[in-house]
Design an enzyme around this catalytic site. Structure first.
Site, PDB file in Angstrom:
ATOM      1  N   ASP A   1      35.555  26.808 -11.508  1.00 31.66           N
ATOM      2  CA  ASP A   1      35.821  25.567 -12.200  1.00 31.66           C
ATOM      3  C   ASP A   1      37.119  25.629 -12.768  1.00 31.66           C
ATOM      4  O   ASP A   1      37.660  26.336 -13.301  1.00 31.66           O
ATOM      5  CB  ASP A   1      34.823  25.539 -13.368  1.00 31.66           C
ATOM      6  CG  ASP A   1      34.970  24.209 -14.111  1.00 31.66           C
ATOM      7  OD1 ASP A   1      35.726  23.269 -13.594  1.00 31.66           O
ATOM      8  OD2 ASP A   1      34.522  24.064 -15.178  1.00 31.66           O
TER       9      ASP A   1
ATOM     10  N   ASP B   1      37.145  19.407  -8.849  1.00 32.54           N
ATOM     11  CA  ASP B   1      37.766  20.241  -9.389  1.00 32.54           C
ATOM     12  C   ASP B   1      36.739  21.822  -9.511  1.00 32.54           C
ATOM     13  O   ASP B   1      37.090  22.636 -10.332  1.00 32.54           O
ATOM     14  CB  ASP B   1      38.525  20.448 -10.681  1.00 32.54           C
ATOM     15  CG  ASP B   1      37.564  20.024 -11.962  1.00 32.54           C
ATOM     16  OD1 ASP B   1      36.299  19.430 -11.702  1.00 32.54           O
ATOM     17  OD2 ASP B   1      37.874  20.129 -13.064  1.00 32.54           O
ATOM     18  N   GLU B   2      35.761  21.603  -8.785  1.00 36.27           N
ATOM     19  CA  GLU B   2      34.935  22.709  -9.018  1.00 36.27           C
ATOM     20  C   GLU B   2      33.731  22.544  -7.879  1.00 36.27           C
ATOM     21  O   GLU B   2      33.599  21.831  -7.046  1.00 36.27           O
ATOM     22  CB  GLU B   2      33.716  22.504 -10.276  1.00 36.27           C
ATOM     23  CG  GLU B   2      33.129  21.273 -10.322  1.00 36.27           C
ATOM     24  CD  GLU B   2      32.259  21.196 -11.687  1.00 36.27           C
ATOM     25  OE1 GLU B   2      31.550  22.147 -11.945  1.00 36.27           O
ATOM     26  OE2 GLU B   2      32.366  20.260 -12.372  1.00 36.27           O
TER      27      GLU B   2
END
Length: 191
Positions: free
Chosen positions: A16, A108-109
């Site tokens: 993350d 974003d993860e």
């Protein structure tokens, strides 16, 4: 904590990115590092913000007038979705160097299944996950928080445990004691 997953268990990593949009802005413009950065100027609200801005009271969705009240020296930037998307793709490419089993969960993860890769890398699952973290941070210039556990939900809980730039590994032997400390709102799918 030492990894205590059995050979039959899954080993799932959750990666993350920390304050992704703001971190990308800081990586691209080193003069912004260590400063309170807020993105979302074009929308009039805080879309993403650096940990420096967070410590001063900026929260997601706050309008920019409020941002300036709680953090007068905030540097407010428009979102650059094209650049964020390119950095995101680079993130996933890096992760696929370690394993083809990568699930892009959001911009974003991601989740990465590293089950059975200890022999290939001649390394522990913790070391493989930490190597992934180190390479992402070195090549992209942003920090990531990483969780390693037996399932996607558990790995996601672990990655949230020590933000920013943290690493948490919970295997079978430590699982029950760890979960006793996790508020239900932090459990993916419940909270």
């Amino acid at each position: 904590m030492p990894w205590s997953g059995s050979t039959a268990s899954k080993s799932i990593v959750h990666i993350d990115c920390d304050a992704f949009f703001a971190s990308v802005e800081q990586a691209l413009n080193p003069e912004l590092k260590g400063k309170p950065i807020v993105t979302g100027k074009e929308r009039g609200i805080a879309a993403s913000f650096s940990y420096e801005a967070k410590r001063r009271g900026v929260v997601r969705g706050m309008n920019l007038l409020e941002v300036k009240k709680v953090c007068p020296d905030a540097i407010i930037l428009p979102n650059d979705y094209e650049t964020y998307s390119l950095v995101s793709q680079n993130l996933f490419t890096i992760l696929r160097r370690f394993t083809p089993e990568v699930e892009e969960y959001s911009i974003d993860e991601a989740f990465a299944d590293i089950s059975g890769l200890r022999r290939l890398y001649r390394s522990s699952y913790e070391r493989i996950a930490l190597d992934m973290k180190d390479v992402v941070e070195a090549e992209l210039g942003i920090t990531v928080s990483v969780g390693l556990s037996l399932s996607k939900s558990l790995a996601k809980i672990c990655s949230r445990h020590r933000k920013p730039s943290g690493f948490t590994s919970i295997g079978e032997l430590d699982l029950m004691n760890f979960l006793k400390t996790v508020p239900i709102r932090q459990v993916c799918g419940f909270g």
